[in-house]
Motif scaffolding. Structure first.
Motif, PDB file in Angstrom:
ATOM      1  N   ILE A  20      16.829  95.084   5.519  1.00 47.30           N
ATOM      2  CA  ILE A  20      16.823  96.255   6.393  1.00 47.30           C
ATOM      3  C   ILE A  20      18.037  97.100   6.027  1.00 47.30           C
ATOM      4  CG2 ILE A  20      18.200  95.151   8.229  1.00 47.30           C
ATOM      5  CD1 ILE A  20      16.465  96.640  10.263  1.00 47.30           C
ATOM      6  N   THR A  21      17.947  98.398   6.225  1.00 47.96           N
ATOM      7  CA  THR A  21      19.112  99.262   5.994  1.00 47.96           C
ATOM      8  C   THR A  21      19.815  99.503   7.323  1.00 47.96           C
ATOM      9  OG1 THR A  21      17.912 101.321   6.385  1.00 47.96           O
ATOM     10  CG2 THR A  21      17.898 100.455   4.114  1.00 47.96           C
ATOM     11  N   SER A  22      21.056  99.921   7.238  1.00 48.73           N
ATOM     12  CA  SER A  22      21.800 100.252   8.462  1.00 48.73           C
ATOM     13  C   SER A  22      21.114 101.395   9.205  1.00 48.73           C
ATOM     14  CB  SER A  22      23.239 100.634   8.102  1.00 48.73           C
ATOM     15  OG  SER A  22      23.952 100.969   9.267  1.00 48.73           O
ATOM     16  N   GLU A  23      20.598 102.361   8.449  1.00 44.03           N
ATOM     17  CA  GLU A  23      19.907 103.486   9.092  1.00 44.03           C
ATOM     18  C   GLU A  23      18.685 102.997   9.870  1.00 44.03           C
ATOM     19  OE1 GLU A  23      17.958 107.877   8.054  1.00 44.03           O
ATOM     20  OE2 GLU A  23      18.600 106.571   6.417  1.00 44.03           O
ATOM     21  N   GLN A  24      17.917 102.084   9.287  1.00 44.05           N
ATOM     22  CA  GLN A  24      16.744 101.546   9.982  1.00 44.05           C
ATOM     23  C   GLN A  24      17.147 100.773  11.240  1.00 44.05           C
ATOM     24  OE1 GLN A  24      15.194  99.324   6.664  1.00 44.05           O
ATOM     25  NE2 GLN A  24      13.608 100.850   6.181  1.00 44.05           N
ATOM     26  N   LEU A  25      18.258 100.048  11.123  1.00 42.60           N
ATOM     27  CA  LEU A  25      18.756  99.267  12.252  1.00 42.60           C
ATOM     28  C   LEU A  25      19.176 100.186  13.405  1.00 42.60           C
ATOM     29  CD1 LEU A  25      19.502  96.448  13.294  1.00 42.60           C
ATOM     30  CD2 LEU A  25      21.744  96.713  12.198  1.00 42.60           C
ATOM     31  N   GLN A  50      25.201 111.585  14.903  1.00 44.17           N
ATOM     32  CA  GLN A  50      26.404 111.082  14.220  1.00 44.17           C
ATOM     33  C   GLN A  50      26.227 109.623  13.804  1.00 44.17           C
ATOM     34  OE1 GLN A  50      26.200 112.795  17.051  1.00 44.17           O
ATOM     35  NE2 GLN A  50      28.079 113.938  17.515  1.00 44.17           N
ATOM     36  N   ALA A  51      25.543 108.826  14.654  1.00 42.66           N
ATOM     37  CA  ALA A  51      25.322 107.411  14.344  1.00 42.66           C
ATOM     38  C   ALA A  51      24.431 107.256  13.103  1.00 42.66           C
ATOM     39  CB  ALA A  51      24.699 106.699  15.537  1.00 42.66           C
ATOM     40  N   LEU A  52      23.380 108.040  13.039  1.00 44.65           N
ATOM     41  CA  LEU A  52      22.479 107.968  11.879  1.00 44.65           C
ATOM     42  C   LEU A  52      23.181 108.435  10.607  1.00 44.65           C
ATOM     43  CD1 LEU A  52      19.206 109.237  13.587  1.00 44.65           C
ATOM     44  CD2 LEU A  52      19.586 106.943  12.639  1.00 44.65           C
ATOM     45  N   GLU A  53      24.014 109.457  10.752  1.00 48.03           N
ATOM     46  CA  GLU A  53      24.765 109.961   9.581  1.00 48.03           C
ATOM     47  C   GLU A  53      25.742 108.897   9.077  1.00 48.03           C
ATOM     48  OE1 GLU A  53      28.007 113.465   8.544  1.00 48.03           O
ATOM     49  OE2 GLU A  53      26.732 113.705  10.316  1.00 48.03           O
ATOM     50  N   ARG A  56      23.819 106.178   7.238  1.00 51.32           N
ATOM     51  CA  ARG A  56      23.416 106.578   5.874  1.00 51.32           C
ATOM     52  C   ARG A  56      24.581 106.437   4.895  1.00 51.32           C
ATOM     53  NH1 ARG A  56      19.744 110.147   8.775  1.00 51.32           N
ATOM     54  NH2 ARG A  56      21.387 111.679   9.160  1.00 51.32           N
ATOM     55  N   LYS A  57      25.776 106.798   5.340  1.00 55.65           N
ATOM     56  CA  LYS A  57      26.966 106.673   4.481  1.00 55.65           C
ATOM     57  C   LYS A  57      27.235 105.208   4.160  1.00 55.65           C
ATOM     58  CE  LYS A  57      29.526 110.806   5.892  1.00 55.65           C
ATOM     59  NZ  LYS A  57      30.621 111.309   6.746  1.00 55.65           N
ATOM     60  N   ILE A  58      27.082 104.355   5.158  1.00 51.28           N
ATOM     61  CA  ILE A  58      27.306 102.915   4.959  1.00 51.28           C
ATOM     62  C   ILE A  58      26.283 102.343   3.984  1.00 51.28           C
ATOM     63  CG2 ILE A  58      27.080 100.682   6.149  1.00 51.28           C
ATOM     64  CD1 ILE A  58      28.648 102.006   8.489  1.00 51.28           C
ATOM     65  N   ASP A  59      25.036 102.782   4.095  1.00 55.38           N
ATOM     66  CA  ASP A  59      23.995 102.323   3.162  1.00 55.38           C
ATOM     67  C   ASP A  59      24.330 102.716   1.724  1.00 55.38           C
ATOM     68  OD1 ASP A  59      22.390 101.022   5.023  1.00 55.38           O
ATOM     69  OD2 ASP A  59      21.317 102.869   5.555  1.00 55.38           O
ATOM     70  N   GLU A  60      24.916 103.900   1.572  1.00 61.02           N
ATOM     71  CA  GLU A  60      25.308 104.356   0.221  1.00 61.02           C
ATOM     72  C   GLU A  60      26.447 103.502  -0.330  1.00 61.02           C
ATOM     73  OE1 GLU A  60      26.260 108.506   0.445  1.00 61.02           O
ATOM     74  OE2 GLU A  60      24.247 109.057   1.152  1.00 61.02           O
ATOM     75  N   PRO A 116      29.104 103.358  16.666  1.00 61.36           N
ATOM     76  CA  PRO A 116      28.911 103.600  18.105  1.00 61.36           C
ATOM     77  C   PRO A 116      27.682 104.478  18.339  1.00 61.36           C
ATOM     78  CG  PRO A 116      31.138 104.204  17.373  1.00 61.36           C
ATOM     79  CD  PRO A 116      30.304 104.020  16.150  1.00 61.36           C
ATOM     80  N   VAL A 117      26.722 103.972  19.120  1.00 59.56           N
ATOM     81  CA  VAL A 117      25.500 104.747  19.354  1.00 59.56           C
ATOM     82  C   VAL A 117      25.493 105.462  20.701  1.00 59.56           C
ATOM     83  CG1 VAL A 117      24.087 103.311  17.849  1.00 59.56           C
ATOM     84  CG2 VAL A 117      24.226 102.774  20.279  1.00 59.56           C
ATOM     85  N   GLY A 118      26.509 105.221  21.525  1.00 59.46           N
ATOM     86  CA  GLY A 118      26.538 105.949  22.787  1.00 59.46           C
ATOM     87  C   GLY A 118      27.546 105.381  23.765  1.00 59.46           C
ATOM     88  N   LYS A 119      27.694 106.123  24.885  1.00 58.68           N
ATOM     89  CA  LYS A 119      28.652 105.762  25.933  1.00 58.68           C
ATOM     90  C   LYS A 119      27.891 105.230  27.145  1.00 58.68           C
ATOM     91  CE  LYS A 119      32.399 106.342  25.255  1.00 58.68           C
ATOM     92  NZ  LYS A 119      33.330 107.446  25.453  1.00 58.68           N
ATOM     93  N   LEU A 120      28.408 104.149  27.720  1.00 59.91           N
ATOM     94  CA  LEU A 120      27.686 103.383  28.729  1.00 59.91           C
ATOM     95  C   LEU A 120      28.195 103.625  30.149  1.00 59.91           C
ATOM     96  CD1 LEU A 120      27.590 100.312  26.429  1.00 59.91           C
ATOM     97  CD2 LEU A 120      25.534 101.366  27.385  1.00 59.91           C
ATOM     98  N   ASN A 121      27.258 103.611  31.079  1.00 61.57           N
ATOM     99  CA  ASN A 121      27.563 103.882  32.488  1.00 61.57           C
ATOM    100  C   ASN A 121      28.474 102.808  33.078  1.00 61.57           C
ATOM    101  OD1 ASN A 121      27.357 105.435  34.827  1.00 61.57           O
ATOM    102  ND2 ASN A 121      25.578 104.308  35.587  1.00 61.57           N
ATOM    103  N   MET A 122      29.150 103.159  34.166  1.00 58.00           N
ATOM    104  CA  MET A 122      30.161 102.295  34.770  1.00 58.00           C
ATOM    105  C   MET A 122      30.443 102.778  36.182  1.00 58.00           C
ATOM    106  SD  MET A 122      33.425 103.930  32.722  1.00 58.00           S
ATOM    107  CE  MET A 122      34.687 103.424  33.899  1.00 58.00           C
ATOM    108  N   ASP A 123      31.186 101.995  36.937  1.00 59.39           N
ATOM    109  CA  ASP A 123      31.720 102.500  38.198  1.00 59.39           C
ATOM    110  C   ASP A 123      32.779 103.552  37.894  1.00 59.39           C
ATOM    111  OD1 ASP A 123      30.611 101.050  40.578  1.00 59.39           O
ATOM    112  OD2 ASP A 123      31.210  99.303  39.395  1.00 59.39           O
TER     113      ASP A 123
END
Length: 489
Positions: A20-25, A50-53, A56-60, A116-123
């Motif tokens: 699997i590639t990082s992009e696919q993951l 930004q995560a997908l970009e 792709r760089k990591i796959d390269e 990092p794919v996103g920011k998570l909810n919290m109190d």
């Protein structure tokens, strides 16, 4: 092998072997988030493009055998500062705040090649035990959507349990990594105070806050903690100690180890069902060759009183920076400077944050400082001494993580009753010790967690003990309904 239920090591092997590639993951997890987050409401901000970009760089570049975390997605609690990515602390006060720098832990994750794919909810500002104080949305428990996910790192724990993300960072001031991990049946580690840099963590209580790790398995947790630890000159509370490989003791025999179970943590304040699950775990440890004995931490029951004096006092000080002047929410149509301060803070902060600021301000006031803050500091020292005495004789301490399984959303209206959710986790923060919550059973279909508490900077032994239990049981293999039948091949 499916992606969503794979461990970090399994994902690493797939990436190295080019299965699997990082992009696919990253795509697989983003699709999972988009398919489930209307229900879970774990994420406040997605970092999709930004995560997908980055992937792709990591796959390269390619991924080497020793780069265990490279190319793997991670979720970030929304009180950890992320450059050019909105960071709100789940508060109206920071609703549109986009930082211009990264927290030290973010720099370390990037060095490890994580995405990092996103920011998570919290109190809000990490003040709560149920993620019900978030200004934006109510995250739900992965196992029962009528129940709370715990807090304050509710979004982080739910996202990992619901297979929206393979791992996440949270923060733990009085149990905020361990309690939601317990409620969601995942593994949550609060490292020793000073083990992980707090630079870039939006401060709640500076002498207690610590960034922690949330994963599906013990070994995953050790791998993630490996990546984020280390001294930091930008954080004067960062410990100048060597960072070992936390996976080194995983798989080692625990025969002959001594485990202490504090009688104060098995009191009537803890539900009978939770105590039964921990007692079953004690028998499992004995079957693995460890000695399990009752011990006493006589001052631990005073932990909640000490915590809410000290944490609120530090919060009142830390949150004074949010004044409507430099950044954050600022009210309009004001007549003078006092209006800017009062109205911006009145409208920008939620009720629980205001409550804690008021408690803290009261405790620090001239007429109350000696009676409250100073007395709390003295009792905190006694709590630290209690732990030190027991940990001289015992390798680790075992206890329930929370007095009950997850409770129903909206059920606890009394703030003081809500504070008791942290009854068993707070003393550990006051003593600055490392502690991990791992699943140890189920009550009425809801996970129960137990915590393993260790000596300062001895996280490796906690991982050793936790992995032995995990290997001997199958609680970590159980999945909530939302995680079943959703496997990406």
């Amino acid at each position: 092998m499916n992606v969503l239920n794979s461990s970090l090591l399994q994902l690493h092997e797939m990436l190295v072997n080019k299965e699997i590639t990082s992009e696919q993951l990253v795509k697989a997890y983003i699709e999972r988030i988009e398919a489930t987050d209307e229900t879970m409401r774990s994420f406040l901000t997605l970092n999709k493009e930004q995560a997908l970009e980055q992937a792709r760089k990591i796959d390269e570049e390619g991924i080497k055998e020793e780069e265990y975390l490279k190319g793997i997605p991670v979720g970030i609690k929304d009180n950890i500062v992320t450059k050019d990515l909105r960071t709100t602390a789940a508060s109206k006060m920071l609703e549109n705040f986009v930082p211009v720098y990264d927290a030290t832990v973010m720099e370390k994750l990037y060095q490890a090649g994580m995405i990092p794919v996103g920011k998570l909810n919290m109190d809000e500002f990490a003040m709560g035990a149920s993620t019900e104080t978030s200004h934006f949305q109510q995250t739900v428990n992965a196992w029962d959507h009528t129940k709370v996910p715990g807090g304050s790192s509710g979004g982080s724990a739910t996202a990992v349990a619901a297979r929206q993300i393979p791992c996440a960072l949270g923060s733990d001031t009085g149990g905020s990594v361990r309690q939601p991990s317990s409620f969601n049946g995942v593994v949550g580690m609060k490292p020793t105070y000073g083990r992980v840099s707090r630079y870039g963590l939006i401060a709640f209580a500076s002498s207690l806050d610590q960034i922690g790790t949330i994963t599906k398995t013990v070994e995953d947790n050790a791998l993630l903690l490996n990546a984020i630890c280390g001294p930091d000159e930008k954080d004067y509370t960062s410990a100048r100690v060597e960072v070992p490989d936390f996976t080194a003791k995983i798989g080692q025999n625990i025969a002959g180890m001594k485990i202490g179970v504090p009688k104060e943590f098995m009191s009537d304040a803890v539900s009978t069902e939770v105590k039964e699950k921990v007692q079953e775990a004690m028998k499992q440890f004995e079957a693995l060759g460890a000695t399990v004995e009752e011990v006493s931490l006589p001052y631990a029951p005073y932990g909640i009183s000490v915590y809410y004096v000290q944490a609120c006092a530090e919060a009142a000080s830390n949150l004074s920076r949010f004044d409507g002047i430099r950044y954050g929410y600022r009210v309009e149509n004001v007549e003078n400077l006092e209006d800017v301060y009062v109205k911006s803070r009145s409208e920008g902060f939620g009720d629980e944050v205001k409550r804690r600021i008021m408690i803290g301000t009261y405790s620090l006031s001239a007429g109350n400082f000696d009676a409250h803050y100073k007395k709390a500091s003295q009792v905190r020292t006694l709590i630290c001494e209690d732990f030190a005495k027991v940990l001289k004789e015992y390798d680790v301490i075992l206890a329930p993580t929370s007095p009950t399984p997850a409770f129903t959303i909206g059920e606890v209206q009394d703030p003081v009753a809500m504070y008791t959710s942290d009854l068993l986790t707070i003393p550990v923060n006051l003593a600055g010790l490392p502690s991990m919550s791992i699943p140890c059973g189920f009550v009425d279909g809801l996970p129960v967690g137990m915590q393993i508490i260790g000596r300062p900077f001895d996280e490796a032994t906690i991982y050793q003990v936790a992995s032995a239990f995990e290997k001997a049981t199958d609680f970590h293999l159980e999945k909530p309904e939302i995680a079943k039948g959703e496997d990406h091949e």
